[in-house]
Write an enzyme that holds these catalytic residues in place. Structure first.
Site, PDB file in Angstrom:
ATOM      1  N   ARG A  37       0.839  -1.206   0.000  1.00 29.14           N
ATOM      2  CA  ARG A  37       0.000   0.000   0.000  1.00 29.14           C
ATOM      3  C   ARG A  37       0.868   1.248   0.000  1.00 29.14           C
ATOM      4  NH1 ARG A  37       2.662   1.983   3.166  1.00 29.14           N
ATOM      5  NH2 ARG A  37       2.761   1.757   5.425  1.00 29.14           N
ATOM      6  N   GLU A  43      -0.097  10.311   8.326  1.00 27.98           N
ATOM      7  CA  GLU A  43       1.094   9.517   8.694  1.00 27.98           C
ATOM      8  C   GLU A  43       1.338   9.570  10.196  1.00 27.98           C
ATOM      9  OE1 GLU A  43       2.464   6.861   7.059  1.00 27.98           O
ATOM     10  OE2 GLU A  43       2.700   8.317   5.417  1.00 27.98           O
ATOM     11  N   HIS A  44       1.687   8.414  10.739  1.00 26.89           N
ATOM     12  CA  HIS A  44       1.903   8.255  12.184  1.00 26.89           C
ATOM     13  C   HIS A  44       0.638   8.584  12.974  1.00 26.89           C
ATOM     14  CE1 HIS A  44       6.112   7.140  12.198  1.00 26.89           C
ATOM     15  NE2 HIS A  44       6.310   8.015  11.231  1.00 26.89           N
ATOM     16  N   ASP A  46      -2.090   6.198  12.618  1.00 29.01           N
ATOM     17  CA  ASP A  46      -2.899   4.967  12.774  1.00 29.01           C
ATOM     18  C   ASP A  46      -2.766   4.367  14.167  1.00 29.01           C
ATOM     19  OD1 ASP A  46      -0.315   3.908  12.250  1.00 29.01           O
ATOM     20  OD2 ASP A  46      -1.120   2.200  11.132  1.00 29.01           O
ATOM     21  N   GLY A 136      11.030  -3.411   3.013  1.00 28.08           N
ATOM     22  CA  GLY A 136      11.536  -2.373   3.912  1.00 28.08           C
ATOM     23  C   GLY A 136      11.534  -0.979   3.314  1.00 28.08           C
ATOM     24  N   GLY A 138       8.743   0.965   3.002  1.00 21.66           N
ATOM     25  CA  GLY A 138       7.592   1.757   3.428  1.00 21.66           C
ATOM     26  C   GLY A 138       6.351   1.539   2.584  1.00 21.66           C
ATOM     27  N   SER A 140       4.907  -1.447   2.669  1.00 19.08           N
ATOM     28  CA  SER A 140       4.275  -2.521   3.427  1.00 19.08           C
ATOM     29  C   SER A 140       4.357  -3.903   2.779  1.00 19.08           C
ATOM     30  CB  SER A 140       2.827  -2.172   3.742  1.00 19.08           C
ATOM     31  OG  SER A 140       2.487  -2.820   4.924  1.00 19.08           O
ATOM     32  N   SER A 141       5.587  -4.290   2.499  1.00 20.03           N
ATOM     33  CA  SER A 141       5.796  -5.678   2.076  1.00 20.03           C
ATOM     34  C   SER A 141       5.396  -6.612   3.211  1.00 20.03           C
ATOM     35  CB  SER A 141       7.260  -5.913   1.698  1.00 20.03           C
ATOM     36  OG  SER A 141       8.103  -5.808   2.834  1.00 20.03           O
ATOM     37  N   ASP A 186      -1.866  -0.909   7.562  1.00 17.07           N
ATOM     38  CA  ASP A 186      -1.286  -1.677   6.464  1.00 17.07           C
ATOM     39  C   ASP A 186      -2.081  -2.949   6.174  1.00 17.07           C
ATOM     40  OD1 ASP A 186       0.546   0.273   6.903  1.00 17.07           O
ATOM     41  OD2 ASP A 186       2.217  -1.050   7.425  1.00 17.07           O
TER      42      ASP A 186
HETATM   43  P1  ADP Z   1       7.859  -2.726   4.788  1.00 17.25           P
HETATM   44  O1  ADP Z   1       6.657  -3.402   5.348  1.00 17.25           O
HETATM   45  O2  ADP Z   1       7.703  -1.251   4.747  1.00 17.25           O
HETATM   46  O3  ADP Z   1       8.282  -3.256   3.471  1.00 17.25           O
HETATM   47  P2  ADP Z   1       9.051  -3.876   7.129  1.00 17.25           P
HETATM   48  O4  ADP Z   1      10.343  -3.677   7.799  1.00 17.25           O
HETATM   49  O5  ADP Z   1       7.808  -3.653   7.911  1.00 17.25           O
HETATM   50  O6  ADP Z   1       9.060  -2.986   5.809  1.00 17.25           O
HETATM   51  O7  ADP Z   1       8.966  -5.368   6.599  1.00 17.25           O
HETATM   52  C1  ADP Z   1      10.009  -5.915   5.814  1.00 17.25           C
HETATM   53  C2  ADP Z   1      10.290  -7.318   6.264  1.00 17.25           C
HETATM   54  O8  ADP Z   1       9.188  -8.183   5.957  1.00 17.25           O
HETATM   55  C3  ADP Z   1      11.469  -7.935   5.534  1.00 17.25           C
HETATM   56  O9  ADP Z   1      12.683  -7.621   6.158  1.00 17.25           O
HETATM   57  C4  ADP Z   1      11.175  -9.421   5.625  1.00 17.25           C
HETATM   58  O10 ADP Z   1      11.583  -9.934   6.883  1.00 17.25           O
HETATM   59  C5  ADP Z   1       9.640  -9.459   5.577  1.00 17.25           C
HETATM   60  N1  ADP Z   1       9.158  -9.731   4.205  1.00 17.25           N
HETATM   61  C6  ADP Z   1       8.348  -8.951   3.462  1.00 17.25           C
HETATM   62  N2  ADP Z   1       8.086  -9.522   2.257  1.00 17.25           N
HETATM   63  C7  ADP Z   1       8.743 -10.704   2.239  1.00 17.25           C
HETATM   64  C8  ADP Z   1       8.872 -11.756   1.289  1.00 17.25           C
HETATM   65  N3  ADP Z   1       8.283 -11.707   0.087  1.00 17.25           N
HETATM   66  N4  ADP Z   1       9.633 -12.825   1.646  1.00 17.25           N
HETATM   67  C9  ADP Z   1      10.233 -12.882   2.845  1.00 17.25           C
HETATM   68  N5  ADP Z   1      10.154 -11.915   3.757  1.00 17.25           N
HETATM   69  C10 ADP Z   1       9.427 -10.837   3.482  1.00 17.25           C
HETATM   70 MG    MG Z   2       5.884  -3.164   7.317  1.00 21.66          MG
END
Ligand code: ADP
Ligand code: MG
Length: 362
Positions: A37, A43-44, A46, A136, A138, A140-141, A186
């Site tokens: 997303r 921001e900040h 939620d 990582g 921002g 929201s992976s 997120d």
């Molecule tokens: P953001 O959510 O902003 O991308 P975060 O620090 O909250 O950053 O989350 C990143 C972490 O989520 C990564 O360091 C990893 O540990 C985990 N992660 C996210 N996507 C994957 C993926 N596809 N495979 C493995 N780990 C993942």
């Molecule tokens: Mg995150």
């Protein structure tokens, strides 16, 4: 040039190939995806029970896999940016100790989702994860991984289908297993995102209002600074002054966010953009979570005619900016930012996309 965003078909095919390679002679039977997303404003706020206005992205995490006999879960991630090993194996029996947080760190997100899954016990399974969301940055992976994984589990053993409780379970996973005390935004938008809409979310009541955002003359540009600073502790000022400024940011940001949603509804992009800029300045001066890189990206974007507004998005100290601009100035804007900014940013041209869903495997 903006980065090409891989299509769902490409991601599913990548995941399926890796699955077949990892488990020779087997093919995946189920697939699910969930988006990252971008937060347009709010921001900040939620985790302070305030308002946010995010939208789901065409950047997604895909999980493919199959049930397997026994109690074992085997999970593989394709991303080279996760810590090693990228294949984990643990027992699901009685939520065994192997489900506790540990190494590798990335697997904690998955273990947390399994732990908080709302229809236990789960059968054994094998799964492969691929993602187009930068890790990582921002965008929201982490939530997209949690929600994609939860959606995958819903096909293995259906829960009651409650979407809000699903988002809450994924947020819990991040709290208890990844050790990140995040708000609900997120996971919420990754579950409930709506194509062609941003979502105005009241993080206290969890009431959500979809705001149409599908004007073809408008573009939402994400610029990844590709830098990440560690959280600086800034206690140089008197504590009461710091608390005053933090609180003031949250209160004013909540007002801005509600107003911004109104402006967006009316197509008042100039006014919306102005609030984006005020939000950025407040995050820089009052909440103190911006950095030179993000400030530089925002000022560069604002120098281009046709850009309505720009701000840092996500937690801060690096990561991405989000910029609202007229569609016809997109190339000029990217070029200008590249010329002005001393770094190697990447660009995504995005549209508001759908939340988590099941996928068909061909
Ligand atoms: P953001 O959510 O902003 O991308 P975060 O620090 O909250 O950053 O989350 C990143 C972490 O989520 C990564 O360091 C990893 O540990 C985990 N992660 C996210 N996507 C994957 C993926 N596809 N495979 C493995 N780990 C993942
Ligand atoms: Mg995150």
């Amino acid at each position: 040039m903006a980065s090409q965003i891989p299509s769902l078909v490409e991601l599913v095919s990548e995941a399926s190939s890796l699955y077949k390679q990892t488990f020779p002679g087997e093919t995946p039977q189920i697939a699910a995806c969930a988006p990252g997303r971008v937060n347009l404003i709010g921001e900040h706020t939620d985790y302070n029970q305030g308002y946010v206005l995010p939208m789901a992205l065409p950047l997604v995490t895909v999980v493919v896999g199959s049930p397997s006999p026994g109690d074992d879960a085997i999970i593989v991630t394709a991303t080279e940016h996760a810590d090693e090993p990228r294949r984990v194996n643990f027992s699901l029996a009685n939520k065994g100790p192997t489900l506790s947080p540990g190494a590798p760190y990335w697997a904690n997100y998955v273990k947390g989702v399994i732990h908080h899954y709302r229809a236990q016990p789960l059968p054994g399974f094998k799964a492969v994860v691929v993602s187009s969301v930068p890790l990582g940055g921002g965008l929201s992976s982490s939530a997209s991984l949690e929600v994609a994984f939860y959606t995958f589990l819903q096909q293995l053993r259906p829960d009651d289908g409650d979407k809000i409780l699903k988002a809450v379970a994924c947020q819990q996973a991040e709290h208890t297993h990844a050790g990140v005390p995040c708000g609900i935004m997120d996971q919420f938008v990754s579950v409930l995102g709506k194509e062609g809409h941003a979502l105005l979310i009241d993080c206290r009541s969890l009431e959500t209002i979809p705001v149409p955002l599908a004007d073809p003359d408008l573009v939402i540009l994400i610029t990844n600074s590709n830098v990440k600073h560690s959280l600086a502790s800034r206690f140089r000022d008197k504590l009461d002054d710091v608390i005053y400024r933090r609180a003031r940011h949250v209160i004013e940001e909540n007002h801005r966010t509600v107003k911004a949603a109104e402006f967006l509804k009316r197509g008042a992009y100039h006014e919306f953009g102005q609030l984006m800029l005020e939000s950025h300045n407040s995050l820089r001066d009052l909440y103190e979570v911006s950095c030179k890189d993000l400030d530089g990206l925002v000022s560069a974007a604002m120098e281009v005619n046709g850009v309505f507004g720009s701000r840092m998005t996500g937690g801060g100290f690096g990561g991405c900016t989000v910029t609202l601009l007229k569609a016809h100035v997109i190339d000029r804007t990217i070029q200008h930012i590249q010329e002005r900014y001393h770094g190697t940013p990447t660009f995504f041209v995005t549209t508001p996309s759908e939340g988590a869903r099941n996928l068909q495997l061909s």
